[in-house]
Design a protein around this motif. Structure first.
Motif, PDB file in Angstrom:
ATOM      1  N   MET A 174      10.287   3.175   5.286  1.00 48.02           N
ATOM      2  CA  MET A 174      10.946   4.337   4.681  1.00 48.02           C
ATOM      3  C   MET A 174      11.831   3.920   3.510  1.00 48.02           C
ATOM      4  O   MET A 174      11.844   4.597   2.474  1.00 48.02           O
ATOM      5  CB  MET A 174      11.767   5.092   5.732  1.00 48.02           C
ATOM      6  CG  MET A 174      10.934   5.769   6.802  1.00 48.02           C
ATOM      7  SD  MET A 174       9.746   6.957   6.149  1.00 48.02           S
ATOM      8  CE  MET A 174      10.799   7.995   5.147  1.00 48.02           C
ATOM      9  N   ASP A 175      12.559   2.831   3.656  1.00 57.66           N
ATOM     10  CA  ASP A 175      13.417   2.347   2.557  1.00 57.66           C
ATOM     11  C   ASP A 175      12.583   2.010   1.329  1.00 57.66           C
ATOM     12  O   ASP A 175      12.964   2.342   0.197  1.00 57.66           O
ATOM     13  CB  ASP A 175      14.224   1.131   3.006  1.00 57.66           C
ATOM     14  CG  ASP A 175      15.335   1.489   3.991  1.00 57.66           C
ATOM     15  OD1 ASP A 175      15.669   2.688   4.101  1.00 57.66           O
ATOM     16  OD2 ASP A 175      15.861   0.561   4.634  1.00 57.66           O
ATOM     17  N   GLU A 176      11.439   1.351   1.548  1.00 57.18           N
ATOM     18  CA  GLU A 176      10.569   0.982   0.430  1.00 57.18           C
ATOM     19  C   GLU A 176      10.007   2.222  -0.257  1.00 57.18           C
ATOM     20  O   GLU A 176       9.995   2.324  -1.488  1.00 57.18           O
ATOM     21  CB  GLU A 176       9.418   0.097   0.922  1.00 57.18           C
ATOM     22  CG  GLU A 176       9.838  -1.267   1.394  1.00 57.18           C
ATOM     23  CD  GLU A 176      10.235  -2.189   0.251  1.00 57.18           C
ATOM     24  OE1 GLU A 176       9.803  -1.956  -0.893  1.00 57.18           O
ATOM     25  OE2 GLU A 176      10.980  -3.159   0.512  1.00 57.18           O
ATOM     26  N   ALA A 206      15.104   7.052  10.918  1.00 53.51           N
ATOM     27  CA  ALA A 206      14.562   6.109   9.934  1.00 53.51           C
ATOM     28  C   ALA A 206      14.354   6.754   8.572  1.00 53.51           C
ATOM     29  O   ALA A 206      14.107   6.062   7.590  1.00 53.51           O
ATOM     30  CB  ALA A 206      13.247   5.526  10.433  1.00 53.51           C
ATOM     31  N   GLY A 207      14.433   8.094   8.523  1.00 56.57           N
ATOM     32  CA  GLY A 207      14.302   8.786   7.249  1.00 56.57           C
ATOM     33  C   GLY A 207      13.054   9.622   7.079  1.00 56.57           C
ATOM     34  O   GLY A 207      12.817  10.181   6.005  1.00 56.57           O
ATOM     35  N   GLY A 220       0.814  -1.207   0.000  1.00 50.19           N
ATOM     36  CA  GLY A 220       0.000   0.000   0.000  1.00 50.19           C
ATOM     37  C   GLY A 220       0.846   1.255   0.000  1.00 50.19           C
ATOM     38  O   GLY A 220       0.566   2.213  -0.738  1.00 50.19           O
ATOM     39  N   TYR A 221       1.884   1.272   0.800  1.00 47.17           N
ATOM     40  CA  TYR A 221       2.775   2.441   0.844  1.00 47.17           C
ATOM     41  C   TYR A 221       3.539   2.607  -0.470  1.00 47.17           C
ATOM     42  O   TYR A 221       3.751   3.730  -0.940  1.00 47.17           O
ATOM     43  CB  TYR A 221       3.753   2.330   2.017  1.00 47.17           C
ATOM     44  CG  TYR A 221       3.120   2.591   3.361  1.00 47.17           C
ATOM     45  CD1 TYR A 221       2.349   3.723   3.591  1.00 47.17           C
ATOM     46  CD2 TYR A 221       3.299   1.703   4.417  1.00 47.17           C
ATOM     47  CE1 TYR A 221       1.770   3.964   4.827  1.00 47.17           C
ATOM     48  CE2 TYR A 221       2.720   1.938   5.656  1.00 47.17           C
ATOM     49  CZ  TYR A 221       1.964   3.075   5.857  1.00 47.17           C
ATOM     50  OH  TYR A 221       1.389   3.309   7.080  1.00 47.17           O
ATOM     51  N   ARG A 222       3.957   1.482  -1.064  1.00 46.19           N
ATOM     52  CA  ARG A 222       4.638   1.566  -2.365  1.00 46.19           C
ATOM     53  C   ARG A 222       3.720   2.163  -3.429  1.00 46.19           C
ATOM     54  O   ARG A 222       4.147   3.011  -4.232  1.00 46.19           O
ATOM     55  CB  ARG A 222       5.140   0.192  -2.806  1.00 46.19           C
ATOM     56  CG  ARG A 222       6.459  -0.216  -2.190  1.00 46.19           C
ATOM     57  CD  ARG A 222       7.062  -1.420  -2.901  1.00 46.19           C
ATOM     58  NE  ARG A 222       6.261  -2.613  -2.697  1.00 46.19           N
ATOM     59  CZ  ARG A 222       6.503  -3.523  -1.739  1.00 46.19           C
ATOM     60  NH1 ARG A 222       7.529  -3.378  -0.937  1.00 46.19           N
ATOM     61  NH2 ARG A 222       5.735  -4.585  -1.614  1.00 46.19           N
ATOM     62  N   ARG A 223       2.452   1.745  -3.414  1.00 47.74           N
ATOM     63  CA  ARG A 223       1.500   2.280  -4.397  1.00 47.74           C
ATOM     64  C   ARG A 223       1.279   3.773  -4.190  1.00 47.74           C
ATOM     65  O   ARG A 223       1.212   4.537  -5.146  1.00 47.74           O
ATOM     66  CB  ARG A 223       0.165   1.532  -4.311  1.00 47.74           C
ATOM     67  CG  ARG A 223       0.195   0.144  -4.945  1.00 47.74           C
ATOM     68  CD  ARG A 223      -1.200  -0.398  -5.156  1.00 47.74           C
ATOM     69  NE  ARG A 223      -1.947  -0.534  -3.908  1.00 47.74           N
ATOM     70  CZ  ARG A 223      -1.902  -1.616  -3.136  1.00 47.74           C
ATOM     71  NH1 ARG A 223      -1.143  -2.646  -3.467  1.00 47.74           N
ATOM     72  NH2 ARG A 223      -2.612  -1.670  -2.032  1.00 47.74           N
TER      73      ARG A 223
END
Length: 199
Positions: free
Chosen positions: A47-49, A102-103, A3-6
């Motif tokens: 955060m990395d994703e 964490a960014g 969901g976060y990637r989208r």
């Protein structure tokens, strides 16, 4: 994570993550994301994703605590004493530092239903001591948390608040007093001034 990637790929400029508990006792459920002193790996992974998809996205982590047990309002949550509440401001500041590490670009303090900030801010909070009764006492914890975050994170970092302006409860935020039910936005406007003053 999907969901976060989208969302990151969708062209948005600003992303607010789900509420993250600042300590284990402040979780709404066992699987809630946390930024306690033992780990921030889950947020770092998110955060990395997100950054892998969109480097320009502004990402804000929501920080919350399930509540403080104001008598007659939150029911089964154990009531916290003044010193316990004051100590939680350090947990919020540490969580903000963890979010930065964490960014994240900032944090949003959650003052919505079943959360610590709103338990304290609402007029029904007539507890004795530093955090109840008069409006200035009821907003004291919010002010302490913002100031601790600002002291801990000494670089450009967003600090905002999600606020339930009218709860629709007797003595809830957005009413004129502990026994009132009708909407009155006097205190929400005062709170907005306090939040603006604290930056």
């Amino acid at each position: 994570l999907d969901g976060y990637r989208r969302l990151a790929a969708g062209g948005w400029g600003h992303l607010v993550l789900e509420t993250t508990a600042v300590c284990p006792a402040g979780r709404q459920h066992p699987a809630q994301l946390g930024l306690a002193r033992d780990s921030f790996t889950a947020l770092r992974r998110i955060m990395d994703e997100v950054r892998g998809v969109n480097q320009e996205l502004t990402v804000v982590a929501r920080l919350g605590h399930v509540g403080c047990g104001v008598p007659g309002v939150t029911g089964s949550i154990p009531e916290l004493g003044d010193e316990q509440i004051r100590a939680l401001s350090e947990d919020f500041a540490f969580a903000a530092e963890q979010a930065l590490a964490a960014g994240a670009d900032g944090v949003e303090l959650v003052a919505a239903e079943r959360e610590l900030f709103i338990d304290l801010i609402r007029p029904a909070n007539q507890r004795t001591g530093m955090y109840g009764g008069a409006f200035e006492n009821r907003v004291r914890f919010f002010v302490e948390v913002v100031r601790r975050i600002r002291a801990a994170v000494r670089k450009p970092f967003l600090v905002g608040a999600q606020l339930a302006v009218f709860e629709g409860l007797r003595g809830g935020f957005g009413t004129a007093g502990a026994e009132e039910l009708l909407e009155d936005l006097t205190e929400p406007l005062r709170f907005a001034q306090v939040a603006r003053r604290e930056g």
